[in-house]
Design a protein around this motif. Structure first.
Motif, mmCIF file in Angstrom:
data_model
loop_
_atom_site.group_PDB
_atom_site.id
_atom_site.type_symbol
_atom_site.label_atom_id
_atom_site.label_comp_id
_atom_site.label_asym_id
_atom_site.label_seq_id
_atom_site.Cartn_x
_atom_site.Cartn_y
_atom_site.Cartn_z
ATOM 1 N N ASN A 282 -53.803 -39.482 28.275
ATOM 2 C CA ASN A 282 -54.827 -38.693 27.583
ATOM 3 C C ASN A 282 -54.782 -38.856 26.064
ATOM 4 O O ASN A 282 -55.131 -37.941 25.314
ATOM 5 C CB ASN A 282 -54.724 -37.211 27.949
ATOM 6 N N ILE A 283 -54.347 -40.015 25.604
ATOM 7 C CA ILE A 283 -54.374 -40.328 24.182
ATOM 8 C C ILE A 283 -55.644 -41.117 23.896
ATOM 9 O O ILE A 283 -55.968 -42.062 24.607
ATOM 10 C CB ILE A 283 -53.133 -41.133 23.765
ATOM 11 N N ARG A 284 -56.371 -40.693 22.864
ATOM 12 C CA ARG A 284 -57.625 -41.334 22.497
ATOM 13 C C ARG A 284 -57.561 -41.784 21.039
ATOM 14 O O ARG A 284 -56.730 -41.323 20.264
ATOM 15 C CB ARG A 284 -58.800 -40.361 22.681
ATOM 16 N N PRO A 285 -58.467 -42.688 20.646
ATOM 17 C CA PRO A 285 -58.477 -43.144 19.248
ATOM 18 C C PRO A 285 -58.752 -42.002 18.273
ATOM 19 O O PRO A 285 -59.381 -40.999 18.620
ATOM 20 C CB PRO A 285 -59.626 -44.168 19.223
ATOM 21 N N ASN A 286 -58.279 -42.156 17.041
ATOM 22 C CA ASN A 286 -58.538 -41.170 15.991
ATOM 23 C C ASN A 286 -60.009 -41.128 15.626
ATOM 24 O O ASN A 286 -60.697 -42.156 15.621
ATOM 25 C CB ASN A 286 -57.749 -41.517 14.726
ATOM 26 N N ILE A 287 -60.498 -39.954 15.273
ATOM 27 C CA ILE A 287 -61.863 -39.804 14.768
ATOM 28 C C ILE A 287 -61.908 -40.339 13.335
ATOM 29 O O ILE A 287 -61.042 -40.032 12.519
ATOM 30 C CB ILE A 287 -62.301 -38.333 14.815
ATOM 31 N N VAL A 288 -62.903 -41.141 13.059
ATOM 32 C CA VAL A 288 -63.063 -41.726 11.723
ATOM 33 C C VAL A 288 -63.501 -40.647 10.739
ATOM 34 O O VAL A 288 -64.398 -39.842 11.038
ATOM 35 C CB VAL A 288 -64.091 -42.877 11.767
ATOM 36 N N ASP A 289 -62.871 -40.608 9.574
ATOM 37 C CA ASP A 289 -63.238 -39.638 8.539
ATOM 38 C C ASP A 289 -64.726 -39.768 8.196
ATOM 39 O O ASP A 289 -65.258 -40.877 8.078
ATOM 40 C CB ASP A 289 -62.416 -39.873 7.267
ATOM 41 N N GLY A 290 -65.360 -38.621 8.049
ATOM 42 C CA GLY A 290 -66.770 -38.603 7.682
ATOM 43 C C GLY A 290 -67.720 -38.606 8.856
ATOM 44 O O GLY A 290 -68.947 -38.550 8.668
ATOM 45 N N THR A 291 -67.186 -38.681 10.077
ATOM 46 C CA THR A 291 -68.045 -38.622 11.258
ATOM 47 C C THR A 291 -68.584 -37.206 11.420
ATOM 48 O O THR A 291 -67.802 -36.242 11.428
ATOM 49 C CB THR A 291 -67.267 -39.014 12.520
ATOM 50 N N PRO A 292 -69.894 -37.021 11.540
ATOM 51 C CA PRO A 292 -70.438 -35.667 11.750
ATOM 52 C C PRO A 292 -69.800 -35.007 12.969
ATOM 53 O O PRO A 292 -69.704 -35.637 14.030
ATOM 54 C CB PRO A 292 -71.932 -35.924 11.972
ATOM 55 N N PRO A 293 -69.353 -33.752 12.842
ATOM 56 C CA PRO A 293 -68.674 -33.086 13.969
ATOM 57 C C PRO A 293 -69.493 -33.071 15.254
ATOM 58 O O PRO A 293 -68.937 -33.207 16.346
ATOM 59 C CB PRO A 293 -68.450 -31.667 13.435
ATOM 60 N N ALA A 294 -70.807 -32.902 15.146
ATOM 61 C CA ALA A 294 -71.634 -32.877 16.359
ATOM 62 C C ALA A 294 -71.586 -34.209 17.094
ATOM 63 O O ALA A 294 -71.659 -34.254 18.329
ATOM 64 C CB ALA A 294 -73.081 -32.522 15.998
ATOM 65 N N TYR A 295 -71.449 -35.300 16.345
ATOM 66 C CA TYR A 295 -71.354 -36.626 16.948
ATOM 67 C C TYR A 295 -69.981 -36.832 17.590
ATOM 68 O O TYR A 295 -69.881 -37.273 18.746
ATOM 69 C CB TYR A 295 -71.628 -37.697 15.894
ATOM 70 N N SER A 296 -68.931 -36.489 16.873
ATOM 71 C CA SER A 296 -67.585 -36.676 17.430
ATOM 72 C C SER A 296 -67.349 -35.748 18.616
ATOM 73 O O SER A 296 -66.710 -36.146 19.601
ATOM 74 C CB SER A 296 -66.514 -36.470 16.357
ATOM 75 N N ASP A 297 -67.860 -34.522 18.551
ATOM 76 C CA ASP A 297 -67.725 -33.611 19.696
ATOM 77 C C ASP A 297 -68.362 -34.220 20.946
ATOM 78 O O ASP A 297 -67.844 -34.062 22.062
ATOM 79 C CB ASP A 297 -68.394 -32.269 19.395
ATOM 80 N N MET A 298 -69.468 -34.909 20.736
ATOM 81 C CA MET A 298 -70.180 -35.523 21.867
ATOM 82 C C MET A 298 -69.347 -36.614 22.522
ATOM 83 O O MET A 298 -69.174 -36.633 23.748
ATOM 84 C CB MET A 298 -71.517 -36.076 21.379
ATOM 85 N N PHE A 299 -68.798 -37.558 21.723
ATOM 86 C CA PHE A 299 -68.052 -38.636 22.381
ATOM 87 C C PHE A 299 -66.698 -38.157 22.881
ATOM 88 O O PHE A 299 -66.141 -38.729 23.825
ATOM 89 C CB PHE A 299 -67.965 -39.899 21.522
ATOM 90 N N ILE A 300 -66.142 -37.091 22.288
ATOM 91 C CA ILE A 300 -64.898 -36.527 22.816
ATOM 92 C C ILE A 300 -65.129 -35.968 24.222
ATOM 93 O O ILE A 300 -64.295 -36.141 25.126
ATOM 94 C CB ILE A 300 -64.361 -35.444 21.865
ATOM 95 N N LYS A 301 -66.274 -35.320 24.425
ATOM 96 C CA LYS A 301 -66.596 -34.814 25.766
ATOM 97 C C LYS A 301 -66.816 -35.973 26.739
ATOM 98 O O LYS A 301 -66.427 -35.893 27.911
ATOM 99 C CB LYS A 301 -67.840 -33.927 25.704
ATOM 100 N N CYS A 302 -67.423 -37.045 26.251
ATOM 101 C CA CYS A 302 -67.670 -38.206 27.119
ATOM 102 C C CYS A 302 -66.368 -38.796 27.647
ATOM 103 O O CYS A 302 -66.293 -39.233 28.801
ATOM 104 C CB CYS A 302 -68.431 -39.289 26.358
ATOM 105 N N TRP A 303 -65.345 -38.854 26.807
ATOM 106 C CA TRP A 303 -64.096 -39.487 27.250
ATOM 107 C C TRP A 303 -63.080 -38.470 27.769
ATOM 108 O O TRP A 303 -61.892 -38.753 27.843
ATOM 109 C CB TRP A 303 -63.523 -40.404 26.177
ATOM 110 N N SER A 304 -63.565 -37.307 28.188
ATOM 111 C CA SER A 304 -62.692 -36.318 28.832
ATOM 112 C C SER A 304 -62.032 -36.921 30.066
ATOM 113 O O SER A 304 -62.629 -37.714 30.798
ATOM 114 C CB SER A 304 -63.510 -35.088 29.240
ATOM 115 N N ALA A 305 -60.780 -36.551 30.303
ATOM 116 C CA ALA A 305 -60.062 -37.033 31.486
ATOM 117 C C ALA A 305 -60.650 -36.463 32.774
ATOM 118 O O ALA A 305 -60.483 -37.044 33.847
ATOM 119 C CB ALA A 305 -58.581 -36.681 31.385
ATOM 120 N N GLU A 306 -61.340 -35.322 32.658
ATOM 121 C CA GLU A 306 -61.965 -34.683 33.818
ATOM 122 C C GLU A 306 -63.433 -35.081 33.891
ATOM 123 O O GLU A 306 -64.230 -34.714 33.026
ATOM 124 C CB GLU A 306 -61.838 -33.160 33.706
#
Length: 380
Positions: A282-306
């Motif tokens: 369950n280790i994922r790549p770091n979020i790039v600085d300056g990425t809009p939170p709404a965008y990063s929240d979206m891809f974090i949900k996409c790569w959920s282990a569940e």
């Protein structure tokens, strides 16, 4: 029997129409014996698909074939035919293929031929190699190369920069193409940045299932680029016992959405075994600085282990539309050799990595299945 059949022959041979290639084989009578490979069926494929109104190209008189690249299962070239440029994907004759796989392969070819979407690579028809008799796909030529190459052009040394407009347009294109596939019952199973092509700055999804037949192909690991970084963790944990589905595609899409911000594939500097360990734990790549939170929240949900926690494609599309109005100009990433949320590791041999896998939560048989069956490199 099949080696001498070309497009002209196929047009002159007519049989009772059947939309099932296995019924078609029975109708033709006895099939030549031999290994269960694509070579055995390539002539029959040409005849069957031609009768299904798939266009068959005869390139025997063409002399302007230009080599593009070679992978484990095919060679890709470009050709100009009647004033138009095409990409030719020549599939290796020795690809293992039994009758069940032949039926699936034929169905996927028909799906691709009938697909008509701005974000899906177009299959214009089929052909056979004039010398090799290899079965060939005649595809739309993408003038921008792969997404991997496209993003690479936005790098200057270790600095990657992409405009927000290009990022959102590319993300929308991939999502729209995948939505069309899923609506038509097609699971891609192998989304990564070398299976996304760029034509006139628009993203095109390519290679869904074609020459990959689910998760059954073997490959070597001597390529630095590895699709395992985009692979559903449940598949990594359970191996071929776990079939990839629409939620697996959502996971891969999430990684691609992250890659648009980073400019590099996930875990780009790690060997294959360590990538599997990281993702499975369950280790994922770091979020790039300056990425809009709404965008990063979206891809974090996409790569959920569940899988059930991953968003739908409709939800992703809505969020991307909302994000298109973000008042930012560029995403910039300074690429390092340790852009992962994990401790620094000393250099280890592959044997040590394998031993570590044995002691982790990864089932050893599944681990071996994944390494032996993962698709690496491009073209496929």
């Amino acid at each position: 029997m099949s080696k001498d059949i070309n497009c002209n022959d196929a047009e002159t041979i007519k049989h009772e129409n059947s939309n099932d290639i296995l019924d078609y084989i029975k109708e033709l009578g006895e099939l030549a014996t031999g290994d269960e490979t694509l070579s055995k069926y390539s002539g029959i494929l040409v005849k069957f698909l031609t009768e299904q109104k798939v266009k068959c190209f005869d390139f025997r008189s063409s002399s302007d074939l230009k080599y593009i690249g070679k992978g484990s299962f095919s060679t890709v070239s470009s050709v100009i035919f009647e004033g138009r440029i095409y990409a030719l994907k020549s599939l290796n004759n020795n690809i293992q293929m039994n009758k069940t796989q032949l039926k699936q392969f034929t169905r996927e070819l028909m799906n691709l031929y009938e697909a008509n979407h701005a974000n899906i690579i177009k299959l214009h028809g089929i052909s056979r190699g004039p010398m090799s008799s290899n079965f060939m796909l005649v595809l739309q030529f993408a003038n921008g190369g792969t997404l991997f190459e496209y993003l690479g052009k936005m790098r200057r040394g270790d600095l990657y920069q992409i405009s927000w407009n290009i990022l959102i347009r590319t993300a929308k294109g991939i999502t729209n193409g995948l939505t069309h596939l899923h609506k038509n019952g097609v699971i891609h199973r192998d989304l990564h940045s070398k299976n996304i092509l760029i034509h006139d700055d628009e993203a095109l999804i390519a290679d869904f299932g074609l020459s990959k037949r689910n998760d059954e192909l073997s490959t070597s690991t001597n390529n630095n680029y590895c699709a395992v970084g985009y692979t559903d963790p449940l598949f990594l944990l359970q191996g071929t016992k776990r079939k990839r589905d629409d939620k697996s595609d959502i996971y891969s899409l999430g990684v691609l959405l992250w890659e648009l911000t980073s400019g590099i594939p996930p875990f780009h500097d790690l060997p294959i075994f360590r990538k599997i360990i990281q993702i499975s734990n369950n280790i994922r790549p770091n979020i790039v600085d300056g990425t809009p939170p709404a965008y990063s929240d979206m891809f974090i949900k996409c790569w959920s282990a569940e899988p059930n926690d991953r968003p739908s494609l409709n939800e992703i599309s809505r969020k991307l539309e909302n994000l298109s109005t973000e008042s930012i100009e560029f995403i910039t990433n300074k690429i390092t050799h340790n852009q992962i949320e994990t401790e620094q590791h000393d250099s280890k041999s592959l044997d040590q990595e394998h031993n570590r896998a044995n002691n982790s939560s990864i089932n050893n048989n599944s681990f071996t299945d994944v390494v032996d069956n993962e698709t690496i490199g491009n073209p496929s």
